[in-house]
Design a protein around this motif. Structure first.
Motif, PDB file in Angstrom:
ATOM      1  N   ALA A 294     -26.599  16.012  -2.829  1.00 19.34           N
ATOM      2  CA  ALA A 294     -25.909  17.116  -2.154  1.00 19.34           C
ATOM      3  C   ALA A 294     -24.614  16.668  -1.502  1.00 19.34           C
ATOM      4  CB  ALA A 294     -26.840  17.743  -1.105  1.00 19.34           C
ATOM      5  N   VAL A 295     -24.558  15.401  -1.025  1.00 19.43           N
ATOM      6  CA  VAL A 295     -23.370  14.913  -0.316  1.00 19.43           C
ATOM      7  C   VAL A 295     -22.332  14.349  -1.273  1.00 19.43           C
ATOM      8  CG1 VAL A 295     -22.593  13.187   1.375  1.00 19.43           C
ATOM      9  CG2 VAL A 295     -24.702  14.462   1.772  1.00 19.43           C
TER      10      VAL A 295
ATOM     11  N   VAL B 159     -14.665  14.678  -3.528  1.00 22.94           N
ATOM     12  CA  VAL B 159     -13.523  15.574  -3.336  1.00 22.94           C
ATOM     13  C   VAL B 159     -12.721  15.209  -2.094  1.00 22.94           C
ATOM     14  CG1 VAL B 159     -12.866  17.977  -2.929  1.00 22.94           C
ATOM     15  CG2 VAL B 159     -14.651  17.436  -4.583  1.00 22.94           C
ATOM     16  N   ILE B 160     -13.388  14.793  -1.035  1.00 20.46           N
ATOM     17  CA  ILE B 160     -12.695  14.514   0.223  1.00 20.46           C
ATOM     18  C   ILE B 160     -12.467  13.025   0.417  1.00 20.46           C
ATOM     19  CG2 ILE B 160     -12.847  14.751   2.732  1.00 20.46           C
ATOM     20  CD1 ILE B 160     -14.514  17.243   2.313  1.00 20.46           C
TER      21      ILE B 160
ATOM     22  N   PRO C 225      -9.351  11.126  -2.038  1.00 18.34           N
ATOM     23  CA  PRO C 225      -7.970  11.314  -1.548  1.00 18.34           C
ATOM     24  C   PRO C 225      -7.736  10.650  -0.194  1.00 18.34           C
ATOM     25  CG  PRO C 225      -8.840  13.368  -2.415  1.00 18.34           C
ATOM     26  CD  PRO C 225      -9.978  12.426  -2.351  1.00 18.34           C
ATOM     27  N   LEU C 226      -8.724  10.676   0.692  1.00 20.70           N
ATOM     28  CA  LEU C 226      -8.549  10.035   1.987  1.00 20.70           C
ATOM     29  C   LEU C 226      -8.409   8.524   1.836  1.00 20.70           C
ATOM     30  CD1 LEU C 226      -8.469  10.421   5.043  1.00 20.70           C
ATOM     31  CD2 LEU C 226     -10.969  10.225   5.068  1.00 20.70           C
ATOM     32  N   TRP C 227      -9.191   7.936   0.944  1.00 18.81           N
ATOM     33  CA  TRP C 227      -9.102   6.491   0.717  1.00 18.81           C
ATOM     34  C   TRP C 227      -7.745   6.123   0.123  1.00 18.81           C
ATOM     35  CZ3 TRP C 227      -8.852   3.708  -3.973  1.00 18.81           C
ATOM     36  CH2 TRP C 227      -8.977   2.332  -3.842  1.00 18.81           C
ATOM     37  N   LEU C 228      -7.226   6.914  -0.819  1.00 21.83           N
ATOM     38  CA  LEU C 228      -5.909   6.661  -1.398  1.00 21.83           C
ATOM     39  C   LEU C 228      -4.807   6.776  -0.348  1.00 21.83           C
ATOM     40  CD1 LEU C 228      -6.244   8.537  -4.810  1.00 21.83           C
ATOM     41  CD2 LEU C 228      -6.339   6.069  -4.408  1.00 21.83           C
ATOM     42  N   LEU C 229      -4.929   7.737   0.552  1.00 17.60           N
ATOM     43  CA  LEU C 229      -3.933   7.889   1.608  1.00 17.60           C
ATOM     44  C   LEU C 229      -3.930   6.678   2.535  1.00 17.60           C
ATOM     45  CD1 LEU C 229      -1.864   9.635   3.094  1.00 17.60           C
ATOM     46  CD2 LEU C 229      -3.756  10.719   4.324  1.00 17.60           C
ATOM     47  N   LEU C 230      -5.102   6.201   2.911  1.00 20.86           N
ATOM     48  CA  LEU C 230      -5.168   5.020   3.775  1.00 20.86           C
ATOM     49  C   LEU C 230      -4.610   3.792   3.076  1.00 20.86           C
ATOM     50  CD1 LEU C 230      -8.713   5.521   5.383  1.00 20.86           C
ATOM     51  CD2 LEU C 230      -6.480   5.913   6.436  1.00 20.86           C
ATOM     52  N   LEU C 231      -4.883   3.648   1.785  1.00 23.64           N
ATOM     53  CA  LEU C 231      -4.351   2.500   1.034  1.00 23.64           C
ATOM     54  C   LEU C 231      -2.832   2.549   0.965  1.00 23.64           C
ATOM     55  CD1 LEU C 231      -4.987  -0.005  -0.674  1.00 23.64           C
ATOM     56  CD2 LEU C 231      -5.152   1.495  -2.669  1.00 23.64           C
ATOM     57  N   TRP C 232      -2.256   3.732   0.754  1.00 16.55           N
ATOM     58  CA  TRP C 232      -0.795   3.880   0.684  1.00 16.55           C
ATOM     59  C   TRP C 232      -0.153   3.553   2.031  1.00 16.55           C
ATOM     60  CZ3 TRP C 232       2.222   7.621   3.230  1.00 16.55           C
ATOM     61  CH2 TRP C 232       3.566   7.636   2.855  1.00 16.55           C
ATOM     62  N   ARG C 233      -0.748   4.009   3.112  1.00 16.01           N
ATOM     63  CA  ARG C 233      -0.192   3.718   4.438  1.00 16.01           C
ATOM     64  C   ARG C 233      -0.275   2.221   4.738  1.00 16.01           C
ATOM     65  NH1 ARG C 233      -2.190   7.521   9.159  1.00 16.01           N
ATOM     66  NH2 ARG C 233      -0.629   6.181  10.165  1.00 16.01           N
ATOM     67  N   ARG C 234      -1.320   1.568   4.321  1.00  6.11           N
ATOM     68  CA  ARG C 234      -1.432   0.126   4.575  1.00  6.11           C
ATOM     69  C   ARG C 234      -0.362  -0.647   3.814  1.00  6.11           C
ATOM     70  NH1 ARG C 234      -7.286  -2.221   3.770  1.00  6.11           N
ATOM     71  NH2 ARG C 234      -7.578  -0.707   5.476  1.00  6.11           N
ATOM     72  N   ARG C 235      -0.108  -0.285   2.556  1.00  4.09           N
ATOM     73  CA  ARG C 235       0.932  -0.965   1.777  1.00  4.09           C
ATOM     74  C   ARG C 235       2.320  -0.706   2.349  1.00  4.09           C
ATOM     75  NH1 ARG C 235      -0.884  -0.141  -4.587  1.00  4.09           N
ATOM     76  NH2 ARG C 235      -2.795  -1.427  -4.452  1.00  4.09           N
ATOM     77  N   ARG C 236       2.558   0.503   2.793  1.00  5.39           N
ATOM     78  CA  ARG C 236       3.861   0.823   3.375  1.00  5.39           C
ATOM     79  C   ARG C 236       4.096   0.027   4.652  1.00  5.39           C
ATOM     80  NH1 ARG C 236       5.835   6.921   5.000  1.00  5.39           N
ATOM     81  NH2 ARG C 236       7.985   6.364   5.574  1.00  5.39           N
ATOM     82  N   ARG C 237       3.083  -0.121   5.485  1.00  3.96           N
ATOM     83  CA  ARG C 237       3.202  -0.907   6.701  1.00  3.96           C
ATOM     84  C   ARG C 237       3.425  -2.385   6.378  1.00  3.96           C
ATOM     85  NH1 ARG C 237      -1.631   0.080  10.575  1.00  3.96           N
ATOM     86  NH2 ARG C 237      -0.766   2.188  10.312  1.00  3.96           N
TER      87      ARG C 237
END
Length: 325
Positions: free
Chosen positions: A265-266, A272-273, A276-288
């Motif tokens: 069920a989870v 879906v959630i 995308p959240l993991w990809l966003l965190l990875l992108w922010r870490r590389r940018r920093r």
């Protein structure tokens, strides 16, 4: 002077006489009035004596005509019994014959034929007024080991359903009348939907009424016929290591099934959630990491300013000292 006194005395005597006559008339009238209600009360006391039987029938409990006798109530009877017999097949045939003769039928039949360990479980539906008699007949097939009889009074549910069905039928009829008087397409569609909804509610109420009528008119008896050597459920459940292991394994499988159900069920929400959240965190870490300089390259120190604001010139080199000849 004497004439005046005589006239005054005559006037007083006349007034007293008039008051006396009025009091006697009032007494006579009150006597007549009190006599009439007394006669009425006497007639009222005599009336129940003439029709005493009717008065006794209308009196019980002041229930307003409601019949609260046991034979008029809606009661669901359910029986469960276990009987040990010498021949399971013969006893099962006798049970079916007894139920059929009582006007019932067999609702379920499960048998295991293994000589002396044979077992048969019959679900029998019998009329409610024949319930006790059939129970006694089944107990006489062998040695009765267990009997359990449960009752449920559903009279209030039946009365409530009858009232709701009558009200719902009236609502359906009123909606049909309004449908026949519809003057526009929108009103026609709206009233057709309303009629359909009310008819569906009426059908559901009638189905519940038929179900209750079936349960109250036909009682259910579940009888288990055991062979001479057939073991009961209580005898088979020993308290040993294997029994505990089987119970623990069953509980583990049930827990694993529940955990997998929750995971299934989870999982869609996590995909879906979470992705995308993991990809966003990875992108922010590389940018920093790109903005931060390497640890070996520090910032260059500032150049000191001269007196005129220009850079300070470097001091002249000091000549090296000569060594001796």
């Amino acid at each position: 002077m004497g004439g005046r006194r005589f006239r005054g005395l005559a006037l007083v005597v006349g007034l007293v006489a008039a008051l006396a006559v009025g009091g006697c008339g009032a007494d006579a009238d009150s006597g007549n009035d009190s006599a009439e209600p007394a006669a009425d009360r006497g007639a009222a006391r005599e009336q129940p004596a003439e029709g005493g039987a009717d008065g006794d029938q209308a009196a019980p409990g002041g229930t307003g005509g409601a019949d609260l006798r046991v034979d008029q109530r809606s009661i669901i009877y359910t029986g469960t019994m276990q009987v040990r017999v010498d021949d399971v097949e013969a006893a099962a045939r006798e049970a079916v014959t007894a139920v059929t003769a009582a006007g019932g039928f067999v609702g379920g039949d499960r048998r295991t034929s293994r000589s002396a360990e044979a077992r048969a479980t019959l679900t029998l539906r019998v009329p409610a007024d024949k319930f006790a008699g059939v129970i006694d007949q089944l107990a006489g097939l062998g040695r009765q080991e267990r009997r359990e009889i449960r009752t449920e009074d559903v009279t209030e549910q039946v009365v409530d359903l009858d009232s709701r069905i009558a009200t719902q039928r009236a609502r359906v009829e009123s909606a049909r009348k309004l449908l026949a008087q519809a003057s526009s397409v929108d009103e026609l569609v709206r009233l057709e939907n309303e009629v359909g909804t009310r008819q569906a509610d009426l059908a559901a109420l009638e189905a519940r009424k038929r179900r209750l009528a079936d349960l109250t008119s036909l009682s259910t008896i579940t009888v288990t016929l055991l062979g001479p050597d057939a073991s009961t459920a209580e005898e088979e459940a020993d308290l040993g290591f294997l029994s505990g292991l089987d119970g623990g394994w069953t509980a583990f499988r049930a827990s694993a099934r529940i955990a997998l159900t929750v995971l299934g069920a989870v999982l869609p929400f996590a995909v879906v959630i979470g992705v995308p959240l993991w990809l966003l965190l990875l992108w922010r870490r590389r940018r920093r990491a790109r903005r931060t300089p390497p640890p070996g390259l520090g910032a260059m120190p500032p150049v000191p300013a001269g007196p005129a604001g220009g850079p300070v010139s470097a001091p002249p080199p000091v000549p090296a000292a000569r060594s001796g000849p």
